[in-house]
Write a protein that holds these residues in place. Structure first.
Motif, PDB file in Angstrom:
ATOM      1  N   ARG A   1       5.191  16.532 -11.110  1.00 51.50           N
ATOM      2  CA  ARG A   1       5.222  16.498  -9.654  1.00 51.50           C
ATOM      3  C   ARG A   1       5.813  15.169  -9.222  1.00 51.50           C
ATOM      4  NH1 ARG A   1       0.022  18.477  -6.635  1.00 51.50           N
ATOM      5  NH2 ARG A   1      -0.857  17.059  -8.123  1.00 51.50           N
ATOM      6  N   GLU A   2       6.863  15.228  -8.485  1.00 52.52           N
ATOM      7  CA  GLU A   2       7.603  14.015  -8.134  1.00 52.52           C
ATOM      8  C   GLU A   2       6.782  13.075  -7.258  1.00 52.52           C
ATOM      9  OE1 GLU A   2      11.837  13.813  -6.809  1.00 52.52           O
ATOM     10  OE2 GLU A   2      11.717  15.892  -7.523  1.00 52.52           O
ATOM     11  N   GLY A   3       6.915  11.818  -7.519  1.00 47.54           N
ATOM     12  CA  GLY A   3       6.272  10.828  -6.672  1.00 47.54           C
ATOM     13  C   GLY A   3       4.851  10.520  -7.098  1.00 47.54           C
ATOM     14  N   ILE A   4       4.237  11.403  -7.788  1.00 45.87           N
ATOM     15  CA  ILE A   4       2.850  11.203  -8.190  1.00 45.87           C
ATOM     16  C   ILE A   4       2.787  10.848  -9.673  1.00 45.87           C
ATOM     17  CG2 ILE A   4       0.542  12.225  -8.249  1.00 45.87           C
ATOM     18  CD1 ILE A   4       1.455  14.067  -5.971  1.00 45.87           C
ATOM     19  N   GLY A   5       3.777  11.342 -10.401  1.00 47.50           N
ATOM     20  CA  GLY A   5       3.816  11.054 -11.824  1.00 47.50           C
ATOM     21  C   GLY A   5       2.738  11.798 -12.585  1.00 47.50           C
ATOM     22  N   GLU A   6       2.255  12.861 -11.959  1.00 39.85           N
ATOM     23  CA  GLU A   6       1.156  13.610 -12.562  1.00 39.85           C
ATOM     24  C   GLU A   6       1.751  14.844 -13.242  1.00 39.85           C
ATOM     25  OE1 GLU A   6      -2.805  15.791 -10.760  1.00 39.85           O
ATOM     26  OE2 GLU A   6      -1.476  14.684  -9.429  1.00 39.85           O
ATOM     27  N   ILE A   7       1.347  15.071 -14.462  1.00 43.90           N
ATOM     28  CA  ILE A   7       1.882  16.246 -15.144  1.00 43.90           C
ATOM     29  C   ILE A   7       0.837  17.354 -15.113  1.00 43.90           C
ATOM     30  CG2 ILE A   7       2.721  17.169 -17.337  1.00 43.90           C
ATOM     31  CD1 ILE A   7       4.027  14.484 -17.835  1.00 43.90           C
ATOM     32  N   LEU A   8       1.216  18.435 -14.485  1.00 45.50           N
ATOM     33  CA  LEU A   8       0.305  19.568 -14.385  1.00 45.50           C
ATOM     34  C   LEU A   8       0.871  20.723 -15.182  1.00 45.50           C
ATOM     35  CD1 LEU A   8      -0.299  19.600 -10.520  1.00 45.50           C
ATOM     36  CD2 LEU A   8      -1.855  18.741 -12.244  1.00 45.50           C
ATOM     37  N   THR A   9       0.002  21.471 -15.784  1.00 42.95           N
ATOM     38  CA  THR A   9       0.490  22.689 -16.433  1.00 42.95           C
ATOM     39  C   THR A   9       0.821  23.686 -15.334  1.00 42.95           C
ATOM     40  OG1 THR A   9      -1.681  23.683 -16.518  1.00 42.95           O
ATOM     41  CG2 THR A   9      -1.038  22.343 -18.412  1.00 42.95           C
ATOM     42  N   GLU A  10       1.568  24.692 -15.694  1.00 42.94           N
ATOM     43  CA  GLU A  10       1.913  25.723 -14.710  1.00 42.94           C
ATOM     44  C   GLU A  10       0.640  26.340 -14.131  1.00 42.94           C
ATOM     45  OE1 GLU A  10       3.891  29.367 -16.027  1.00 42.94           O
ATOM     46  OE2 GLU A  10       5.103  29.148 -14.225  1.00 42.94           O
ATOM     47  N   PHE A  11      -0.343  26.589 -14.986  1.00 41.77           N
ATOM     48  CA  PHE A  11      -1.606  27.163 -14.522  1.00 41.77           C
ATOM     49  C   PHE A  11      -2.265  26.266 -13.475  1.00 41.77           C
ATOM     50  CE2 PHE A  11      -6.261  27.112 -15.047  1.00 41.77           C
ATOM     51  CZ  PHE A  11      -6.553  28.363 -14.506  1.00 41.77           C
ATOM     52  N   GLU A  12      -2.321  24.969 -13.772  1.00 47.14           N
ATOM     53  CA  GLU A  12      -2.977  24.038 -12.837  1.00 47.14           C
ATOM     54  C   GLU A  12      -2.242  23.972 -11.496  1.00 47.14           C
ATOM     55  OE1 GLU A  12      -4.884  20.891 -16.064  1.00 47.14           O
ATOM     56  OE2 GLU A  12      -2.796  20.701 -15.441  1.00 47.14           O
ATOM     57  N   LEU A  13      -0.926  24.020 -11.576  1.00 45.88           N
ATOM     58  CA  LEU A  13      -0.109  23.955 -10.364  1.00 45.88           C
ATOM     59  C   LEU A  13      -0.360  25.181  -9.470  1.00 45.88           C
ATOM     60  CD1 LEU A  13       2.163  21.842  -9.610  1.00 45.88           C
ATOM     61  CD2 LEU A  13       3.769  23.658 -10.156  1.00 45.88           C
TER      62      LEU A  13
ATOM     63  N   LYS B   1     -16.699  29.127 -16.560  1.00 42.12           N
ATOM     64  CA  LYS B   1     -16.091  28.627 -17.799  1.00 42.12           C
ATOM     65  C   LYS B   1     -15.356  29.736 -18.535  1.00 42.12           C
ATOM     66  CE  LYS B   1     -19.373  25.263 -19.125  1.00 42.12           C
ATOM     67  NZ  LYS B   1     -20.478  25.068 -20.043  1.00 42.12           N
ATOM     68  N   THR B   2     -16.005  30.898 -18.594  1.00 42.72           N
ATOM     69  CA  THR B   2     -15.389  32.024 -19.306  1.00 42.72           C
ATOM     70  C   THR B   2     -14.096  32.449 -18.619  1.00 42.72           C
ATOM     71  OG1 THR B   2     -17.580  32.777 -19.913  1.00 42.72           O
ATOM     72  CG2 THR B   2     -15.800  34.371 -20.174  1.00 42.72           C
ATOM     73  N   VAL B   3     -14.165  32.542 -17.297  1.00 44.93           N
ATOM     74  CA  VAL B   3     -12.993  32.995 -16.546  1.00 44.93           C
ATOM     75  C   VAL B   3     -11.826  32.027 -16.731  1.00 44.93           C
ATOM     76  CG1 VAL B   3     -12.129  33.273 -14.200  1.00 44.93           C
ATOM     77  CG2 VAL B   3     -14.262  34.354 -14.866  1.00 44.93           C
ATOM     78  N   ARG B   4     -12.151  30.743 -16.866  1.00 45.45           N
ATOM     79  CA  ARG B   4     -11.087  29.751 -17.017  1.00 45.45           C
ATOM     80  C   ARG B   4     -10.537  29.706 -18.447  1.00 45.45           C
ATOM     81  NH1 ARG B   4      -9.297  24.601 -14.679  1.00 45.45           N
ATOM     82  NH2 ARG B   4     -10.562  24.942 -12.834  1.00 45.45           N
ATOM     83  N   ASN B   5     -11.443  29.811 -19.428  1.00 47.22           N
ATOM     84  CA  ASN B   5     -11.036  29.498 -20.803  1.00 47.22           C
ATOM     85  C   ASN B   5     -10.857  30.679 -21.742  1.00 47.22           C
ATOM     86  OD1 ASN B   5     -11.184  26.738 -20.135  1.00 47.22           O
ATOM     87  ND2 ASN B   5     -13.399  26.752 -20.477  1.00 47.22           N
ATOM     88  N   ALA B   6     -11.446  31.814 -21.425  1.00 47.88           N
ATOM     89  CA  ALA B   6     -11.376  32.936 -22.374  1.00 47.88           C
ATOM     90  C   ALA B   6      -9.935  33.391 -22.547  1.00 47.88           C
ATOM     91  CB  ALA B   6     -12.232  34.089 -21.884  1.00 47.88           C
ATOM     92  N   PRO B   7      -9.552  33.771 -23.754  1.00 45.12           N
ATOM     93  CA  PRO B   7      -8.207  34.313 -23.948  1.00 45.12           C
ATOM     94  C   PRO B   7      -8.008  35.535 -23.053  1.00 45.12           C
ATOM     95  CG  PRO B   7      -9.313  33.986 -26.060  1.00 45.12           C
ATOM     96  CD  PRO B   7     -10.331  33.742 -25.000  1.00 45.12           C
TER      97      PRO B   7
END
Ligand SMILES: [Zn+2]
Ligand SMILES: [Zn+2]
Length: 194
Positions: free
Chosen positions: A5-17, A126-132
């Motif tokens: 993300r420009e200007g912030i220098g923060e790298i986010l995964t596509e999921f996080e974005l 947690k499950t909803v976020r991390n489960a395959p």
């Protein structure tokens, strides 16, 4: 895939974005928003659509009116008002993503891997976020025929209720004694008059 993300220098995964987009729209992060983000990612991927590019070819049928649907709206841009979002309220965390260009349709439904009512909210989140994906979602290719009166664009039909005089769009009237009648006059309204 990660995006800088420009200007912030923060790298986010596509999921996080995408989750951030959904969270901004919904007003909070909750398990439903996480689930809806993952459902959208899965549905669009199966259709070969890019979640960062809005397209008028996408129509989504949501099967619940809860948090997850806000993620679908926020990420894809589908809306009820543009008729690109349909509510088929079965009370099920599921949605069907349709590419009207190719005709391909993919239904993504949530299948909790635990017995009903046992899991607490924290564990659920947690499950909803991390489960395959394959452990919590069923992904099926389906076929959907969208009736002409449900498609985006100008109304195909307009009529006037012979009882209340209000205009009825898109073929939602019923015919009683050979005359068009709106649903509330035919079956009683959801509201009472005061
Ligand atoms: Zn929520
Ligand atoms: Zn009426």
């Amino acid at each position: 895939m990660s995006i800088l993300r420009e200007g912030i220098g923060e790298i986010l995964t596509e999921f996080e974005l995408l989750l951030e987009k959904a969270t901004d729209f919904h007003g909070e992060t909750c398990p439903g928003i996480v689930m809806g983000t993952r459902m959208t990612i899965a549905g669009l991927r199966e259709l070969g659509m890019d979640p960062h590019t809005k397209t008028h070819d996408l129509i989504v049928y949501a099967e619940v009116d809860r948090c997850a649907v806000d993620a679908i709206q926020a990420i894809t841009g589908v809306t009820l008002g543009r008729r690109s979002l349909k509510l088929m309220n079965y009370g099920i965390f599921a949605a069907t993503f349709i590419d009207t260009g190719s005709g391909k349709a993919v239904r993504v439904s949530f299948l909790p891997p635990w017995p009903d009512q046992i899991q607490g909210m924290m564990e659920f989140g947690k499950t909803v976020r991390n489960a395959p994906e394959e452990e919590i979602f069923r992904i099926q290719e389906v076929s959907v025929t969208i009736p002409p009166e449900e498609k985006p664009g100008f109304p195909t039909r307009k009529n006037r209720c012979v009882r209340c005089g209000e205009q009825i769009m898109d073929g939602k009237e019923e015919i009683l004694d050979q005359a068009p009648v709106c649903k509330k006059c035919a079956h009683g309204p959801y509201y009472g008059t005061v």
